[in-house]
Motif scaffolding. Structure first.
Motif, PDB file in Angstrom:
ATOM      1  N   MET A 199      -6.818   3.512  -6.719  1.00 32.48           N
ATOM      2  CA  MET A 199      -7.623   2.557  -5.962  1.00 32.48           C
ATOM      3  C   MET A 199      -8.198   1.494  -6.884  1.00 32.48           C
ATOM      4  O   MET A 199      -8.184   0.293  -6.574  1.00 32.48           O
ATOM      5  CB  MET A 199      -8.751   3.309  -5.240  1.00 32.48           C
ATOM      6  CG  MET A 199      -9.760   2.416  -4.554  1.00 32.48           C
ATOM      7  SD  MET A 199      -9.082   1.516  -3.156  1.00 32.48           S
ATOM      8  CE  MET A 199     -10.594   0.829  -2.466  1.00 32.48           C
ATOM      9  N   THR A 257       0.011   1.225 -10.259  1.00 31.56           N
ATOM     10  CA  THR A 257       0.162   0.489  -9.025  1.00 31.56           C
ATOM     11  C   THR A 257       1.389  -0.396  -9.124  1.00 31.56           C
ATOM     12  O   THR A 257       1.658  -0.984 -10.173  1.00 31.56           O
ATOM     13  CB  THR A 257      -1.077  -0.366  -8.692  1.00 31.56           C
ATOM     14  OG1 THR A 257      -0.847  -1.097  -7.486  1.00 31.56           O
ATOM     15  CG2 THR A 257      -1.387  -1.362  -9.796  1.00 31.56           C
ATOM     16  N   PHE A 306      -8.777  -7.206   2.155  1.00 35.16           N
ATOM     17  CA  PHE A 306      -8.652  -5.904   1.499  1.00 35.16           C
ATOM     18  C   PHE A 306      -9.812  -4.988   1.891  1.00 35.16           C
ATOM     19  O   PHE A 306      -9.620  -3.820   2.215  1.00 35.16           O
ATOM     20  CB  PHE A 306      -8.610  -6.098  -0.011  1.00 35.16           C
ATOM     21  CG  PHE A 306      -8.421  -4.821  -0.786  1.00 35.16           C
ATOM     22  CD1 PHE A 306      -7.158  -4.269  -0.928  1.00 35.16           C
ATOM     23  CD2 PHE A 306      -9.504  -4.183  -1.375  1.00 35.16           C
ATOM     24  CE1 PHE A 306      -6.972  -3.083  -1.643  1.00 35.16           C
ATOM     25  CE2 PHE A 306      -9.334  -3.006  -2.085  1.00 35.16           C
ATOM     26  CZ  PHE A 306      -8.066  -2.455  -2.223  1.00 35.16           C
ATOM     27  N   GLU A 307     -11.013  -5.529   1.879  1.00 36.83           N
ATOM     28  CA  GLU A 307     -12.196  -4.730   2.213  1.00 36.83           C
ATOM     29  C   GLU A 307     -12.156  -4.235   3.650  1.00 36.83           C
ATOM     30  O   GLU A 307     -12.646  -3.155   3.958  1.00 36.83           O
ATOM     31  CB  GLU A 307     -13.467  -5.550   1.973  1.00 36.83           C
ATOM     32  CG  GLU A 307     -13.761  -5.824   0.498  1.00 36.83           C
ATOM     33  CD  GLU A 307     -15.020  -6.638   0.309  1.00 36.83           C
ATOM     34  OE1 GLU A 307     -15.380  -7.394   1.246  1.00 36.83           O
ATOM     35  OE2 GLU A 307     -15.643  -6.538  -0.753  1.00 36.83           O
ATOM     36  N   VAL A 358      -9.113  -1.162   3.611  1.00 33.73           N
ATOM     37  CA  VAL A 358      -9.098   0.025   2.759  1.00 33.73           C
ATOM     38  C   VAL A 358     -10.430   0.744   2.817  1.00 33.73           C
ATOM     39  O   VAL A 358     -11.488   0.108   2.850  1.00 33.73           O
ATOM     40  CB  VAL A 358      -8.752  -0.370   1.307  1.00 33.73           C
ATOM     41  CG1 VAL A 358      -8.761   0.851   0.403  1.00 33.73           C
ATOM     42  CG2 VAL A 358      -7.378  -1.029   1.267  1.00 33.73           C
ATOM     43  N   ASP A 359     -10.372   2.054   2.847  1.00 35.05           N
ATOM     44  CA  ASP A 359     -11.577   2.881   2.887  1.00 35.05           C
ATOM     45  C   ASP A 359     -12.606   2.394   1.882  1.00 35.05           C
ATOM     46  O   ASP A 359     -12.320   2.254   0.690  1.00 35.05           O
ATOM     47  CB  ASP A 359     -11.215   4.328   2.570  1.00 35.05           C
ATOM     48  CG  ASP A 359     -12.430   5.198   2.395  1.00 35.05           C
ATOM     49  OD1 ASP A 359     -13.127   5.418   3.390  1.00 35.05           O
ATOM     50  OD2 ASP A 359     -12.682   5.632   1.260  1.00 35.05           O
ATOM     51  N   ASP A 360     -13.806   2.099   2.360  1.00 39.08           N
ATOM     52  CA  ASP A 360     -14.829   1.517   1.493  1.00 39.08           C
ATOM     53  C   ASP A 360     -15.849   2.537   0.998  1.00 39.08           C
ATOM     54  O   ASP A 360     -16.879   2.174   0.446  1.00 39.08           O
ATOM     55  CB  ASP A 360     -15.570   0.379   2.221  1.00 39.08           C
ATOM     56  CG  ASP A 360     -16.242   0.855   3.516  1.00 39.08           C
ATOM     57  OD1 ASP A 360     -16.160   2.070   3.816  1.00 39.08           O
ATOM     58  OD2 ASP A 360     -16.835   0.024   4.218  1.00 39.08           O
ATOM     59  N   ALA A 418     -11.109   6.781  -1.708  1.00 39.92           N
ATOM     60  CA  ALA A 418      -9.663   6.615  -1.597  1.00 39.92           C
ATOM     61  C   ALA A 418      -8.980   6.892  -2.932  1.00 39.92           C
ATOM     62  O   ALA A 418      -9.387   6.395  -3.977  1.00 39.92           O
ATOM     63  CB  ALA A 418      -9.339   5.205  -1.125  1.00 39.92           C
ATOM     64  N   VAL A 446      -3.507   4.306  -2.213  1.00 40.52           N
ATOM     65  CA  VAL A 446      -3.738   3.125  -1.393  1.00 40.52           C
ATOM     66  C   VAL A 446      -2.445   2.342  -1.219  1.00 40.52           C
ATOM     67  O   VAL A 446      -1.700   2.136  -2.183  1.00 40.52           O
ATOM     68  CB  VAL A 446      -4.799   2.198  -2.025  1.00 40.52           C
ATOM     69  CG1 VAL A 446      -4.989   0.954  -1.184  1.00 40.52           C
ATOM     70  CG2 VAL A 446      -6.111   2.915  -2.201  1.00 40.52           C
ATOM     71  N   PHE A 470      -1.448  -1.436   0.507  1.00 41.09           N
ATOM     72  CA  PHE A 470      -2.046  -2.655   1.051  1.00 41.09           C
ATOM     73  C   PHE A 470      -0.953  -3.701   1.227  1.00 41.09           C
ATOM     74  O   PHE A 470      -0.162  -3.940   0.318  1.00 41.09           O
ATOM     75  CB  PHE A 470      -3.126  -3.181   0.099  1.00 41.09           C
ATOM     76  CG  PHE A 470      -3.576  -4.585   0.395  1.00 41.09           C
ATOM     77  CD1 PHE A 470      -4.396  -4.849   1.481  1.00 41.09           C
ATOM     78  CD2 PHE A 470      -3.176  -5.653  -0.413  1.00 41.09           C
ATOM     79  CE1 PHE A 470      -4.812  -6.144   1.759  1.00 41.09           C
ATOM     80  CE2 PHE A 470      -3.596  -6.939  -0.145  1.00 41.09           C
ATOM     81  CZ  PHE A 470      -4.419  -7.196   0.936  1.00 41.09           C
ATOM     82  N   GLY A 521      -3.259  -1.552   5.967  1.00 39.90           N
ATOM     83  CA  GLY A 521      -3.865  -0.781   4.887  1.00 39.90           C
ATOM     84  C   GLY A 521      -3.750   0.709   5.159  1.00 39.90           C
ATOM     85  O   GLY A 521      -3.917   1.163   6.297  1.00 39.90           O
ATOM     86  N   SER A 564      -5.083   4.378   3.403  1.00 38.07           N
ATOM     87  CA  SER A 564      -5.905   5.045   2.389  1.00 38.07           C
ATOM     88  C   SER A 564      -5.805   6.549   2.574  1.00 38.07           C
ATOM     89  O   SER A 564      -5.784   7.039   3.707  1.00 38.07           O
ATOM     90  CB  SER A 564      -7.379   4.635   2.515  1.00 38.07           C
ATOM     91  OG  SER A 564      -7.536   3.236   2.475  1.00 38.07           O
TER      92      SER A 564
END
Length: 529
Positions: free
Chosen positions: A310, A378, A463-464, A467-469, A473, A476, A478, A510, A512
């Motif tokens: 992440m 990544t 992105f925010e 994806v799990d905030d 996570a 990931v 995206f 997304g 996660s």
């Protein structure tokens, strides 16, 4: 024959079904529930799972191994939001010949009876007075231990439901005799119509549910709770379902061919350790969201429960088009090798696998793989996708790269072993740039330098939103469909303009996933413009 004293209400007893048409009609009654779950997706996708009584109340906790429920309640702001979302797609808008105020049950009824076999049956007169908005399908263990399908339909008036089902069977079965003189494979218990393969099986389900319902079961509430807020569709698989996995896959041949899961040593532990799972599909703030929770493999938790992936994705350039990231812990190569060796059988050892792979690649395993991928990695796709260049030059024409968190010298030492085994055109993939504890690789010089720096994708609003905030996570995925001048539409337009038109409303995707106290969590979120 109404329900008195809390006893189950049986629709006539002791007489066998006489004709194939009658049998077919009775089963067709159960299709109302079945289609609501698996055949009425077009309508179901426009409703939202409301609170209140649920079909799990009519199913037994002791023998239900799988459950899927849906709600066709036409009320609620979520339904309006879902319809607005789906109508952004031209192809779906043409098919959605209904409005937010329409009764989705009536739409589904029309779909089920369009063949004309139920001519004379009227929804408002014969169905609406008793049909509720919630339904479910379940797999329940019968007296012989085999899993049988059961449908559950909400009814608003038990007495009218009895007459309505009898009339449904009579009309759709093509028999003018009084259908209530038959023993139908259904029972009305309270506010629920339970439908099965035969009356005896349904009677067993109702009696077992009276001793303890699925809705009150601790494991059911645990797993459905782990899957987050309710949605349009809820799925639950009990721990007891593991005993039937082999039968399901062996009979279908799916994935495993003639081999069975029980006969596969690699699956034995997974079956024995399975504790349950649940999934919820919902519309949330203009997005389609799928959340799941399942019992987690201990090795997966031990070797892949890291937030490095992440962090790496969040450090990519802000205009990144797509990225996949995951963290790795010491021993992850051994964990995978052990699973492969187990699947191969007792004659294969981890040492055998390493020896064979080392001879083929020239790498020292498992050491070199752990050096190469470090603490996590990544794979990223950057801005500047040229469909024509891709078609003519292949993957090297893409702004694609890999970013690794690890010791640059260790990573480079492994790359030096791999590079001589590649052709001239592929060696560019291993061109690298290093920082203190990161290595970036890409055939694109500019993108490689961008990867080596600390980017700001993690601060990007798209992105925010995806994806799990929570900071939990650990893996990931995206994809930003709007990035790079709507790259998806550009590429699709060269293939089929109609396809491109229907892809245009998509904004981003997304995924996660993370482990938490023995539970593997996953959230898939698809947003639209």
């Amino acid at each position: 024959m109404t329900d008195t004293g809390g006893q189950a209400e049986y629709l006539d007893e002791g007489v066998e079904t006489k004709t194939d048409n009658r049998k077919r009609a009775i089963v067709l009654g159960g299709v109302v529930a079945t289609a609501a779950v698996i055949g009425g997706a077009a309508w179901a996708a426009t409703s939202f799972f409301a609170t209140g009584a649920q079909p799990a109340e009519a199913l037994p906790a002791s023998t239900t191994v799988a459950y899927a429920s849906i709600d066709l309640d036409p009320s609620g702001s979520q339904k309006i939001e879902a319809i607005r979302t789906l109508r952004k797609f031209p192809g779906l808008e043409e098919e959605m010949n209904f409005d937010a105020d329409d009764d989705l049950r009536e739409q589904l009824f029309a779909e089920l009876t369009e063949s004309g076999e139920c001519e004379g049956l009227d929804f408002e007169r014969d169905i609406d007075p008793w049909l509720g908005s919630r339904a479910a399908m379940a797999g329940v263990e019968g007296a012989d231990g085999e899993v049988v399908p059961v449908g559950v339909i909400q009814v608003t008036d038990p007495g009218k439901a009895e007459d309505g089902m009898a009339n449904f069977v009579r009309v759709c079965g093509g028999d003018d005799e009084d259908a209530s003189a038959e023993t139908g494979p259904w029972i009305i218990e309270g506010d629920w119509l339970v439908v099965g393969e035969d009356h005896e099986a349904v009677e067993g389900v109702v009696e077992a549910a009276g001793e303890g319902s699925l809705a009150d079961d601790d494991e059911f509430t645990r797993w459905t709770g782990e899957a987050g807020d309710p949605g349009i569709l809820s799925v639950y698989v009990a721990a007891g379902a593991a005993a039937h996995f082999d039968d399901v896959f062996a009979s279908s041949g799916m994935f495993f061919g003639p081999a069975t899961m029980a006969g596969d040593p690699s699956m034995t532990g997974a079956i024995e350790d399975f504790e349950g799972m649940a999934m919820t599909v919902r519309f949330d703030d203009g997005a389609l969201e799928i959340e799941s929770a399942a019992s987690a493999n201990q090795q997966m938790q031990e070797f892949f429960a890291s937030t490095v992936g992440m962090d790496l994705v969040a450090s990519l350039p802000e205009d990144t088009v797509a990225a996949l990231g995951m963290g790795l812990k010491d021993g992850w190569v051994d964990a995978i090798a052990e699973q492969i060796a187990t699947a191969e059988g007792e004659d294969t050892t981890v040492e055998d696998l390493y020896a064979e792979a080392s001879e083929a690649t020239g790498l020292d395993l498992p050491t070199d793989l752990e050096k190469l991928f470090g603490e996590g990695m990544t794979v990223a796709l950057g801005d500047g996708i040229d469909a024509d260049a891709l078609a003519n030059g292949g993957v090297l024409e893409l702004p694609i790269g890999v970013k690794i968190k690890g010791d640059p010298d260790d990573v480079r030492s492994v790359l030096d072993k791999i590079e001589p085994q590649l052709g001239p055109d592929e060696q560019g993939l291993l061109e690298s740039a290093a920082s203190d504890d990161h290595v970036a690789m890409s055939p694109d010089d500019a993108f490689r330098e961008e990867l080596a720096e600390d980017g700001s994708l993690g601060d990007n609003e798209v992105f925010e939103d995806l994806v799990d905030d929570s900071g939990d996570a650990q893996a990931v995925l995206f994809v930003n469909f709007n990035a790079d001048d709507d790259w998806l539409v550009r590429v699709a337009d060269d293939i089929d303009p109609t396809v491109a038109e229907n892809l245009a409303p998509l904004s981003a995707l997304g995924v996660s996933s993370w482990f938490d106290d023995g539970v593997g969590h996953g959230v898939v979120r698809l947003t639209t413009d």
